[in-house]
Design a protein around this motif. Structure first.
Motif, PDB file in Angstrom:
ATOM      1  N   ARG A   1       7.631  24.505 -27.221  1.00  0.00           N
ATOM      2  CA  ARG A   1       7.309  25.304 -26.043  1.00  0.00           C
ATOM      3  C   ARG A   1       8.270  26.477 -25.952  1.00  0.00           C
ATOM      4  O   ARG A   1       9.450  26.340 -26.242  1.00  0.00           O
ATOM      5  N   GLU A   2       7.782  27.607 -25.524  1.00  0.00           N
ATOM      6  CA  GLU A   2       8.659  28.751 -25.299  1.00  0.00           C
ATOM      7  C   GLU A   2       9.276  28.717 -23.903  1.00  0.00           C
ATOM      8  O   GLU A   2      10.389  29.179 -23.700  1.00  0.00           O
ATOM      9  N   THR A   3       8.509  28.180 -22.965  1.00  0.00           N
ATOM     10  CA  THR A   3       9.004  28.063 -21.584  1.00  0.00           C
ATOM     11  C   THR A   3       8.581  26.705 -21.011  1.00  0.00           C
ATOM     12  O   THR A   3       7.673  26.051 -21.521  1.00  0.00           O
ATOM     13  N   ILE A   4       9.279  26.316 -19.938  1.00  0.00           N
ATOM     14  CA  ILE A   4       8.961  25.084 -19.212  1.00  0.00           C
ATOM     15  C   ILE A   4       9.020  25.397 -17.721  1.00  0.00           C
ATOM     16  O   ILE A   4       9.864  26.184 -17.263  1.00  0.00           O
ATOM     17  N   ASP A   5       8.125  24.761 -16.975  1.00  0.00           N
ATOM     18  CA  ASP A   5       8.176  24.861 -15.515  1.00  0.00           C
ATOM     19  C   ASP A   5       9.096  23.764 -14.999  1.00  0.00           C
ATOM     20  O   ASP A   5       8.698  22.602 -14.858  1.00  0.00           O
ATOM     21  N   PHE A   6      10.340  24.137 -14.729  1.00  0.00           N
ATOM     22  CA  PHE A   6      11.332  23.175 -14.256  1.00  0.00           C
ATOM     23  C   PHE A   6      11.198  22.950 -12.755  1.00  0.00           C
ATOM     24  O   PHE A   6      10.903  23.877 -11.992  1.00  0.00           O
ATOM     25  N   VAL A   7      11.464  21.739 -12.347  1.00  0.00           N
ATOM     26  CA  VAL A   7      11.578  21.420 -10.923  1.00  0.00           C
ATOM     27  C   VAL A   7      12.985  21.798 -10.462  1.00  0.00           C
ATOM     28  O   VAL A   7      13.970  21.567 -11.172  1.00  0.00           O
ATOM     29  N   VAL A   8      13.077  22.367  -9.270  1.00  0.00           N
ATOM     30  CA  VAL A   8      14.365  22.686  -8.651  1.00  0.00           C
ATOM     31  C   VAL A   8      14.445  21.913  -7.337  1.00  0.00           C
ATOM     32  O   VAL A   8      13.542  22.004  -6.500  1.00  0.00           O
ATOM     33  N   VAL A   9      15.502  21.147  -7.172  1.00  0.00           N
ATOM     34  CA  VAL A   9      15.620  20.272  -5.990  1.00  0.00           C
ATOM     35  C   VAL A   9      16.498  20.971  -4.953  1.00  0.00           C
ATOM     36  O   VAL A   9      17.714  20.832  -4.942  1.00  0.00           O
ATOM     37  N   ASP A  10      15.828  21.731  -4.086  1.00  0.00           N
ATOM     38  CA  ASP A  10      16.541  22.457  -3.040  1.00  0.00           C
ATOM     39  C   ASP A  10      16.490  21.761  -1.698  1.00  0.00           C
ATOM     40  O   ASP A  10      17.183  22.153  -0.764  1.00  0.00           O
ATOM     41  N   GLU A  11      15.623  20.740  -1.574  1.00  0.00           N
ATOM     42  CA  GLU A  11      15.418  20.141  -0.259  1.00  0.00           C
ATOM     43  C   GLU A  11      15.139  18.647  -0.393  1.00  0.00           C
ATOM     44  O   GLU A  11      14.760  18.150  -1.459  1.00  0.00           O
ATOM     45  N   LEU A  12      15.338  17.944   0.722  1.00  0.00           N
ATOM     46  CA  LEU A  12      15.194  16.492   0.746  1.00  0.00           C
ATOM     47  C   LEU A  12      13.805  16.017   0.324  1.00  0.00           C
ATOM     48  O   LEU A  12      13.706  15.036  -0.430  1.00  0.00           O
ATOM     49  N   PRO A  13      12.703  16.621   0.772  1.00  0.00           N
ATOM     50  CA  PRO A  13      11.399  16.112   0.340  1.00  0.00           C
ATOM     51  C   PRO A  13      11.234  16.080  -1.181  1.00  0.00           C
ATOM     52  O   PRO A  13      10.657  15.123  -1.716  1.00  0.00           O
ATOM     53  N   THR A  14      11.751  17.079  -1.883  1.00  0.00           N
ATOM     54  CA  THR A  14      11.651  17.083  -3.341  1.00  0.00           C
ATOM     55  C   THR A  14      12.471  15.956  -3.942  1.00  0.00           C
ATOM     56  O   THR A  14      12.045  15.295  -4.896  1.00  0.00           O
ATOM     57  N   LEU A  15      13.653  15.702  -3.394  1.00  0.00           N
ATOM     58  CA  LEU A  15      14.502  14.614  -3.888  1.00  0.00           C
ATOM     59  C   LEU A  15      13.808  13.266  -3.696  1.00  0.00           C
ATOM     60  O   LEU A  15      13.794  12.431  -4.615  1.00  0.00           O
ATOM     61  N   VAL A  16      13.214  13.047  -2.540  1.00  0.00           N
ATOM     62  CA  VAL A  16      12.517  11.783  -2.267  1.00  0.00           C
ATOM     63  C   VAL A  16      11.290  11.659  -3.172  1.00  0.00           C
ATOM     64  O   VAL A  16      11.008  10.572  -3.704  1.00  0.00           O
ATOM     65  N   TRP A  17      10.568  12.743  -3.353  1.00  0.00           N
ATOM     66  CA  TRP A  17       9.395  12.732  -4.238  1.00  0.00           C
ATOM     67  C   TRP A  17       9.786  12.324  -5.654  1.00  0.00           C
ATOM     68  O   TRP A  17       9.120  11.496  -6.279  1.00  0.00           O
ATOM     69  N   LEU A  18      10.903  12.858  -6.181  1.00  0.00           N
ATOM     70  CA  LEU A  18      11.351  12.485  -7.525  1.00  0.00           C
ATOM     71  C   LEU A  18      11.796  11.023  -7.570  1.00  0.00           C
ATOM     72  O   LEU A  18      11.516  10.311  -8.540  1.00  0.00           O
TER      73      LEU A  18
ATOM     74  N   LYS B   1       0.832  -1.198   0.000  1.00  0.00           N
ATOM     75  CA  LYS B   1       0.000   0.000   0.000  1.00  0.00           C
ATOM     76  C   LYS B   1       0.874   1.259   0.000  1.00  0.00           C
ATOM     77  O   LYS B   1       1.969   1.259   0.555  1.00  0.00           O
ATOM     78  N   PRO B   2       0.375   2.354  -0.632  1.00  0.00           N
ATOM     79  CA  PRO B   2       1.108   3.626  -0.560  1.00  0.00           C
ATOM     80  C   PRO B   2       1.345   4.026   0.892  1.00  0.00           C
ATOM     81  O   PRO B   2       0.533   3.752   1.779  1.00  0.00           O
ATOM     82  N   LEU B   3       2.463   4.667   1.111  1.00  0.00           N
ATOM     83  CA  LEU B   3       2.883   5.056   2.450  1.00  0.00           C
ATOM     84  C   LEU B   3       3.054   6.565   2.485  1.00  0.00           C
ATOM     85  O   LEU B   3       3.772   7.129   1.656  1.00  0.00           O
ATOM     86  N   LEU B   4       2.375   7.233   3.406  1.00  0.00           N
ATOM     87  CA  LEU B   4       2.516   8.677   3.543  1.00  0.00           C
ATOM     88  C   LEU B   4       3.523   8.964   4.648  1.00  0.00           C
ATOM     89  O   LEU B   4       3.341   8.544   5.793  1.00  0.00           O
ATOM     90  N   VAL B   5       4.604   9.651   4.283  1.00  0.00           N
ATOM     91  CA  VAL B   5       5.646   9.966   5.259  1.00  0.00           C
ATOM     92  C   VAL B   5       5.805  11.479   5.346  1.00  0.00           C
ATOM     93  O   VAL B   5       5.492  12.208   4.395  1.00  0.00           O
ATOM     94  N   THR B   6       6.281  11.949   6.475  1.00  0.00           N
ATOM     95  CA  THR B   6       6.564  13.378   6.659  1.00  0.00           C
ATOM     96  C   THR B   6       8.067  13.568   6.711  1.00  0.00           C
ATOM     97  O   THR B   6       8.749  12.963   7.546  1.00  0.00           O
ATOM     98  N   ILE B   7       8.576  14.389   5.809  1.00  0.00           N
ATOM     99  CA  ILE B   7      10.011  14.655   5.717  1.00  0.00           C
ATOM    100  C   ILE B   7      10.215  16.159   5.828  1.00  0.00           C
ATOM    101  O   ILE B   7       9.726  16.918   4.980  1.00  0.00           O
ATOM    102  N   ASP B   8      10.899  16.586   6.851  1.00  0.00           N
ATOM    103  CA  ASP B   8      11.155  18.016   7.069  1.00  0.00           C
ATOM    104  C   ASP B   8       9.873  18.839   6.957  1.00  0.00           C
ATOM    105  O   ASP B   8       9.840  19.920   6.352  1.00  0.00           O
ATOM    106  N   GLY B   9       8.797  18.305   7.509  1.00  0.00           N
ATOM    107  CA  GLY B   9       7.529  19.022   7.522  1.00  0.00           C
ATOM    108  C   GLY B   9       6.702  18.899   6.254  1.00  0.00           C
ATOM    109  O   GLY B   9       5.592  19.440   6.185  1.00  0.00           O
ATOM    110  N   ARG B  10       7.200  18.175   5.245  1.00  0.00           N
ATOM    111  CA  ARG B  10       6.465  17.976   3.993  1.00  0.00           C
ATOM    112  C   ARG B  10       5.905  16.557   3.953  1.00  0.00           C
ATOM    113  O   ARG B  10       6.604  15.603   4.313  1.00  0.00           O
ATOM    114  N   GLU B  11       4.685  16.418   3.482  1.00  0.00           N
ATOM    115  CA  GLU B  11       4.100  15.092   3.325  1.00  0.00           C
ATOM    116  C   GLU B  11       4.428  14.545   1.937  1.00  0.00           C
ATOM    117  O   GLU B  11       4.154  15.197   0.922  1.00  0.00           O
TER     118      GLU B  11
END
Length: 297
Positions: A92-109, A2-12
């Motif tokens: 496309r003229e522009t793209i919304d890029f992801v920027v990985v500044d913090e651990l929750p974003t890295l884990v999400w990716l 089953k999917p697991l919801l975790v909290t990392i540095d205050g982010r779900e």
């Protein structure tokens, strides 16, 4: 599972399919664990850079795709930067890029099966602060020959006041990463890299080529100076690479590089557990890349 919801540095962050195999004998859960543990040295190299991901939803034996734009379902807390993308294959003229500044974003990716992370030589809103020399061997040349060429390039760059730091690519070759001033545009940096590559190809024509033509590469190391184009990205230090086994783009010392070049050390790529052990023993061998260096001549 089953999917697991975790909290990392205050982010779900929702984690799913942790037992899915990304590589033979290496699951998504193990990949997330690696990225979590390597984060202290990886995040500084990702911070403030637009990240291109290579995703393998069904592991390295399945289909994969490059992803630059924000994926569907991106959490509201993920940092996005809208940037121009001249020459986009999707017009496309522009793209919304992801920027990985913090651990929750890295884990999400990592949970999205983004095995590989690639970044440009510039930070958002700035000129390049890195010069990258990509060494691509043409069989039967391999990593050993790349290390020999790397030693030559190090000396050539040092003559111009540029300090180079080596890392494996996680595939068959390697890169040299050099901190520079961030005060010159990509065209100037790329032009300098091209001159250096052509100088070395002239010096050792039997072993080095600075030309992209495939027919010139067998038995030689191609010095790919074009990686310094504003549109290009390079695999980020400590990123995993897709292949038969999990390998990591791994920082090397110059002593190791020289030993590989002369056959005193094995020419090989490194796995995640080895890289974590190396970092525990020596820290980030590429920490100097975080600070600016001199301008290129």
């Amino acid at each position: 599972m089953k999917p697991l919801l975790v909290t990392i540095d205050g982010r779900e962050v929702q984690l799913s399919n942790l037992d899915k195999m990304m590589f033979p004998d290496f699951s998504k859960g193990e990949m997330i664990d690696y990225y979590t543990r390597i984060a202290p040295v990886l995040l500084p190299h990702l911070r403030d850079r637009a990240v291109t991901r290579i995703r393998y939803p069904d592991g390295v034996d399945g289909a994969h795709f490059f992803e630059k734009n924000r994926p569907g379902g991106t959490p509201s807390w993920v940092r996005l930067e809208t940037l121009p993308v001249p020459g986009s294959t999707r017009s496309r003229e522009t793209i919304d890029f992801v920027v990985v500044d913090e651990l929750p974003t890295l884990v999400w990716l990592a949970n999205l099966a983004a095995i590989e992370l690639h970044t440009p030589q510039w930070r958002i809103g700035a000129d390049p602060d890195l010069l990258v020399v990509d060494l691509d061997p043409g069989a039967p040349a391999g990593l050993r020959e790349c290390c020999a060429v790397a030693v030559l390039i190090r000396e050539r760059l040092a003559a111009d006041g540029i300090t180079a730091f080596p890392k494996t690519s996680g595939r068959k070759g390697m890169q040299l990463c050099c901190p520079i001033s961030g005060t010159q545009d990509a065209e100037v940096v790329s032009g300098y890299a091209k001159r250096v590559a052509e100088d070395l190809a002239t010096m050792v024509p039997g072993s080095i080529t600075a030309k992209m033509a495939k027919q010139l590469r067998p038995g030689r190391v191609f010095i790919d100076w074009s990686q310094n184009s504003a549109a290009k990205t390079t695999v980020t230090p400590y990123s995993l690479r897709a292949g038969p086994v999990p390998a990591v783009s791994t920082p090397l010392t110059w002593d190791e590089t020289a030993a590989i070049a002369v056959g005193e050390a094995e020419a090989r790529q490194f796995g995640p557990a080895e890289v974590l052990a190396r970092v525990a023993a020596s820290g980030d061998l590429l920490s100097h890349l975080i600070s600016s260096g001199p301008p290129v001549p």
